[in-house]
Every structure is written in structure tokens, then in C-alpha cells.
Enzyme design. Structure first.
Site, PDB file in Angstrom:
ATOM      1  N   THR A 108      18.473   5.905  16.178  1.00 57.50           N
ATOM      2  CA  THR A 108      18.593   5.212  14.963  1.00 57.50           C
ATOM      3  C   THR A 108      20.134   5.282  15.790  1.00 57.50           C
ATOM      4  OG1 THR A 108      18.073   5.272  12.598  1.00 57.50           O
ATOM      5  CG2 THR A 108      20.635   3.485  13.347  1.00 57.50           C
ATOM      6  N   ARG A 147      10.387  -5.543  10.461  1.00 59.89           N
ATOM      7  CA  ARG A 147      10.336  -6.614  10.837  1.00 59.89           C
ATOM      8  C   ARG A 147       9.718  -6.996  11.514  1.00 59.89           C
ATOM      9  NH1 ARG A 147       9.040  -5.600  14.747  1.00 59.89           N
ATOM     10  NH2 ARG A 147       8.743  -4.086  16.550  1.00 59.89           N
ATOM     11  N   LYS A 181       0.503  -1.114  -0.484  1.00 59.30           N
ATOM     12  CA  LYS A 181       0.122   0.232   0.247  1.00 59.30           C
ATOM     13  C   LYS A 181       0.883   0.983   0.349  1.00 59.30           C
ATOM     14  CE  LYS A 181      -3.798  -1.604   2.410  1.00 59.30           C
ATOM     15  NZ  LYS A 181      -5.717  -1.404   1.135  1.00 59.30           N
ATOM     16  N   LYS A 239       9.107  13.084  22.810  1.00 64.92           N
ATOM     17  CA  LYS A 239       9.279  12.797  23.824  1.00 64.92           C
ATOM     18  C   LYS A 239      10.233  13.280  24.831  1.00 64.92           C
ATOM     19  CE  LYS A 239       9.488   7.022  24.429  1.00 64.92           C
ATOM     20  NZ  LYS A 239       9.324   6.049  23.831  1.00 64.92           N
ATOM     21  N   GLU A 264       2.461  -2.359  13.460  1.00 67.14           N
ATOM     22  CA  GLU A 264       2.774  -1.102  13.504  1.00 67.14           C
ATOM     23  C   GLU A 264       3.489  -0.402  12.352  1.00 67.14           C
ATOM     24  OE1 GLU A 264       4.858   0.160  18.479  1.00 67.14           O
ATOM     25  OE2 GLU A 264       6.818  -0.290  16.310  1.00 67.14           O
ATOM     26  N   LYS A 302       9.221  -9.337  15.315  1.00 70.92           N
ATOM     27  CA  LYS A 302       9.842  -8.905  16.734  1.00 70.92           C
ATOM     28  C   LYS A 302       9.811  -9.916  16.653  1.00 70.92           C
ATOM     29  CE  LYS A 302       7.936  -6.697  20.787  1.00 70.92           C
ATOM     30  NZ  LYS A 302       8.733  -5.258  20.342  1.00 70.92           N
ATOM     31  N   GLU A 348      20.956   6.970  18.572  1.00 70.30           N
ATOM     32  CA  GLU A 348      20.272   7.370  19.752  1.00 70.30           C
ATOM     33  C   GLU A 348      20.018   5.406  20.849  1.00 70.30           C
ATOM     34  OE1 GLU A 348      17.355   7.557  23.653  1.00 70.30           O
ATOM     35  OE2 GLU A 348      16.848   6.199  20.972  1.00 70.30           O
ATOM     36  N   HIS A 377       3.332   7.191  15.228  1.00 72.15           N
ATOM     37  CA  HIS A 377       3.578   5.894  15.428  1.00 72.15           C
ATOM     38  C   HIS A 377       2.417   5.883  15.121  1.00 72.15           C
ATOM     39  CE1 HIS A 377       6.628   4.910  18.529  1.00 72.15           C
ATOM     40  NE2 HIS A 377       6.871   5.881  17.136  1.00 72.15           N
TER      41      HIS A 377
HETATM   42  P1  0O2 Z   1      11.813  -2.283  18.579  1.00 72.77           P
HETATM   43  O1  0O2 Z   1      12.847  -2.844  18.436  1.00 72.77           O
HETATM   44  O2  0O2 Z   1      12.100  -1.532  17.730  1.00 72.77           O
HETATM   45  O3  0O2 Z   1      10.253  -3.287  18.377  1.00 72.77           O
HETATM   46  P2  0O2 Z   1       3.880  -0.214  23.605  1.00 72.77           P
HETATM   47  O4  0O2 Z   1       4.635  -0.478  22.187  1.00 72.77           O
HETATM   48  O5  0O2 Z   1       2.910   0.610  23.265  1.00 72.77           O
HETATM   49  O6  0O2 Z   1       3.750  -1.684  25.029  1.00 72.77           O
HETATM   50  P3  0O2 Z   1       5.256   2.100  23.879  1.00 72.77           P
HETATM   51  O7  0O2 Z   1       7.149   2.443  24.446  1.00 72.77           O
HETATM   52  O8  0O2 Z   1       3.864   2.862  24.362  1.00 72.77           O
HETATM   53  O9  0O2 Z   1       4.920   0.649  24.351  1.00 72.77           O
HETATM   54  O10 0O2 Z   1       5.115   1.989  22.976  1.00 72.77           O
HETATM   55  P4  0O2 Z   1       5.843   3.139  21.621  1.00 72.77           P
HETATM   56  O11 0O2 Z   1       5.981   4.711  22.257  1.00 72.77           O
HETATM   57  O12 0O2 Z   1       4.767   3.312  20.648  1.00 72.77           O
HETATM   58  O13 0O2 Z   1       7.311   3.173  21.224  1.00 72.77           O
HETATM   59  C1  0O2 Z   1       7.939   2.126  20.534  1.00 72.77           C
HETATM   60  C2  0O2 Z   1       8.565   2.065  19.765  1.00 72.77           C
HETATM   61  O14 0O2 Z   1       9.031   2.734  18.883  1.00 72.77           O
HETATM   62  C3  0O2 Z   1      10.177   1.138  20.103  1.00 72.77           C
HETATM   63  O15 0O2 Z   1       9.625  -0.345  19.590  1.00 72.77           O
HETATM   64  C4  0O2 Z   1      10.893   1.695  18.990  1.00 72.77           C
HETATM   65  O16 0O2 Z   1      11.104   1.298  18.252  1.00 72.77           O
HETATM   66  C5  0O2 Z   1      10.929   3.383  18.936  1.00 72.77           C
HETATM   67  N1  0O2 Z   1      11.101   4.276  19.869  1.00 72.77           N
HETATM   68  C6  0O2 Z   1       9.890   4.942  20.588  1.00 72.77           C
HETATM   69  N2  0O2 Z   1      10.458   5.722  21.474  1.00 72.77           N
HETATM   70  C7  0O2 Z   1      12.169   5.233  21.250  1.00 72.77           C
HETATM   71  C8  0O2 Z   1      13.345   6.487  21.849  1.00 72.77           C
HETATM   72  O17 0O2 Z   1      13.289   7.119  22.765  1.00 72.77           O
HETATM   73  N3  0O2 Z   1      14.640   5.950  20.729  1.00 72.77           N
HETATM   74  C9  0O2 Z   1      13.750   5.132  20.085  1.00 72.77           C
HETATM   75  N4  0O2 Z   1      15.576   5.210  19.069  1.00 72.77           N
HETATM   76  N5  0O2 Z   1      13.141   4.487  19.817  1.00 72.77           N
HETATM   77  C10 0O2 Z   1      12.350   4.841  20.829  1.00 72.77           C
HETATM   78  P5  0O2 Z   1      11.255  -1.340  20.945  1.00 72.77           P
HETATM   79  O18 0O2 Z   1       9.880  -1.859  21.958  1.00 72.77           O
HETATM   80  O19 0O2 Z   1      11.203  -0.037  22.026  1.00 72.77           O
HETATM   81  O20 0O2 Z   1      11.715  -1.909  20.111  1.00 72.77           O
END
Ligand code: 0O2
Length: 211
Positions: free
Chosen positions: A167, A58, A35, A127, A154, A60, A169, A135
Site C-alpha cells: 500500500t 474492487r 466463500k 518481485k 482475481e 476495475k 509503495e 495471486h
Molecule cells: P490494480 O488497480 O491494483 O488492479 P496482468 O494483470 O496479469 O495483465 P501482471 O502485472 O502480470 O498483469 O499482473 P500481476 O503481476 O498479477 O499484478 C497485478 C496486480 O498486482 C496489480 O494490479 C497490483 O494490484 C498488484 N501488484 C503487482 N505488482 C505490484 C507492485 O510491485 N507493487 C504493488 N503495490 N502492487 C503490485 P494493477 O493492475 O497494477 O492495479
């Protein structure tokens, strides 16, 4: 059947459901990626530039899934995964300009078969650490031979500058044995501000050129 064959069979039976579920998530990711590619084609025809720079997908990992379920005190079952975790299938869409992020998300959410579940706008409201991205959680159908399944995906949309910051950070923060001080935190916030400035300046330049 020898013991090794028997063990393998037992293992396959136990993991079959999980493997199938992951395949469904992969299919859902493919649907969304298509899409987005269609939208990219259409907009590049109309505006002679691509709003999407690249798309990363990706699934999980098993380790992350188990970690997230256990943090939420949920059982490791297929239904717990499907009902509670929205980010098993993830797409990261790297866009050229902030405007492209919103244009793409709006165009995607308008589609009949895309169901909106949730939006977190870390661009309008970054944030505390400076992280910016849009998101989306959506649900879309995948059509299998004998059934239709609705899967959640997502989608993280961000500009090249936002992706560069996120990336780096991530690399700095999660490197093993690295000490992360308050000063470093502040420097990262400063870098996030610079990346937001870069987006703003490039956007102004784009508008000037388009005139
Ligand atoms: P991965 O491996 O990237 O998937 P939830 O998932 O809703 O339970 P949350 O924290 O409310 O948890 O979700 P949110 O805020 O939507 O953020 C989830 C994902 O956003 C993260 O996935 C990261 O990919 C990215 N992200 C969020 N905050 C940051 C940050 O401060 N720095 C960076 N670099 N990425 C961020 P995961 O699960 O951490 O890992």
C-alpha cells in the site's frame, strides 16, 4: 421526446451491456467473498483466531479497463473484456500469517465450483522490487434467473505486513510529479526485506505460543 431525453436513451442503450457485465463481475466477487468468510468462520472456531484480517473488493474502473485493452491492442468490446482481462473483479484478502494465505488458497481451490485458472506466487518468489503476495485467478459460476454464467475473479492474498508495504509503495510510486530514484528503489527493497522478517518473526512467535 426532446433531444436531451433522446441522447440519454442512446447513451443508456450503448452502456447497458457494459453495466450488466460489471454487475455479473460484482456478483462473482460476492460469491468469493462469502466463500472466504465461511472459511474464516470455520477456522476461527477450530483455532480460536481469525486467519482473515479483512477483505477488500474492487471492480476495475472503466478507465483502467480501456487502458489495459489499448496497451494490448485489443478492441473495446464486451467479449474482449471477458476473454482477455482476468482482473475486472478483484479481491484483496489480508491475512494474519503467511501460513493462512496458503491454507485459505488451498481450501478455496479445493471447492467443486471453483475452477483454477492461474497462480502467481510472489511470496515464494518476490518481485524484483520486493513485492510479495499470492495471486490467484479463478472462475466461478453465478446463478442468474435464467442462466448460469462463469466469471473470472482475481484474488490477491497477503499478510498485514505484505499489505502495509504494497500500500505504501503504491502511494509513493504513483504520486504525481514524484521523482523516483535508484536509491529510493533500494530503500523500498530494504523495507520489503524488513516486512518479510517481521512475518517470519511473528510466525515463530505464534508457533512458540501455540506449543
Ligand atoms: P490494480 O488497480 O491494483 O488492479 P496482468 O494483470 O496479469 O495483465 P501482471 O502485472 O502480470 O498483469 O499482473 P500481476 O503481476 O498479477 O499484478 C497485478 C496486480 O498486482 C496489480 O494490479 C497490483 O494490484 C498488484 N501488484 C503487482 N505488482 C505490484 C507492485 O510491485 N507493487 C504493488 N503495490 N502492487 C503490485 P494493477 O493492475 O497494477 O492495479
Amino acid at each position: 421526446m426532446n433531444k436531451q431525453e433522446n441522447d440519454l436513451n442512446v447513451f443508456k442503450q450503448k452502456t447497458a451491456g457494459f453495466v450488466t457485465l460489471m454487475t455479473y463481475y460484482r456478483c462473482a466477487m460476492m460469491e468469493i467473498e462469502t466463500k472466504l468468510n465461511v472459511l474464516n468462520e470455520e477456522f476461527s472456531l477450530a483455532f480460536e483466531r481469525n486467519p482473515i484480517n479483512s477483505i477488500q473488493t474492487r471492480l476495475k474502473s472503466l478507465e483502467s479497463i480501456m487502458g489495459k485493452l489499448s496497451r494490448r491492442s485489443l478492441p473495446f468490446t464486451l467479449s474482449a473484456i471477458e476473454e482477455n482481462l482476468n482482473d475486472i473483479a478483484g479481491l484483496r484478502v489480508i491475512c494474519s500469517f503467511p501460513e493462512d494465505v496458503y491454507m485459505l488458497s488451498e481450501a478455496l481451490l479445493k471447492q467443486d465450483d471453483v475452477e483454477f485458472i492461474e497462480m502467481k506466487d510472489y511470496i515464494k518468489k518476490p518481485k524484483e522490487n520486493g513485492y510479495r503476495s499470492l495471486h490467484l485467478i479463478v472462475a466461478i459460476p453465478i446463478f442468474l434467473a435464467k442462466e448460469k454464467r462463469i466469471m473470472r475473479v482475481e484474488i490477491q492474498l497477503r499478510t498485514i505486513a505484505m499489505d502495509c508495504w504494497a500500500t505504501l509503495e503504491h502511494q509513493l510510486r504513483y504520486k504525481k510529479n514524484n521523482e523516483f530514484t535508484e536509491d529510493m528503489e533500494k530503500e523500498l527493497i530494504e523495507c520489503a526485506k524488513l516486512s518479510a522478517e517481521l512475518d517470519e518473526k511473528m510466525d515463530k512467535l505464534r508457533k512458540k505460543i501455540n506449543k
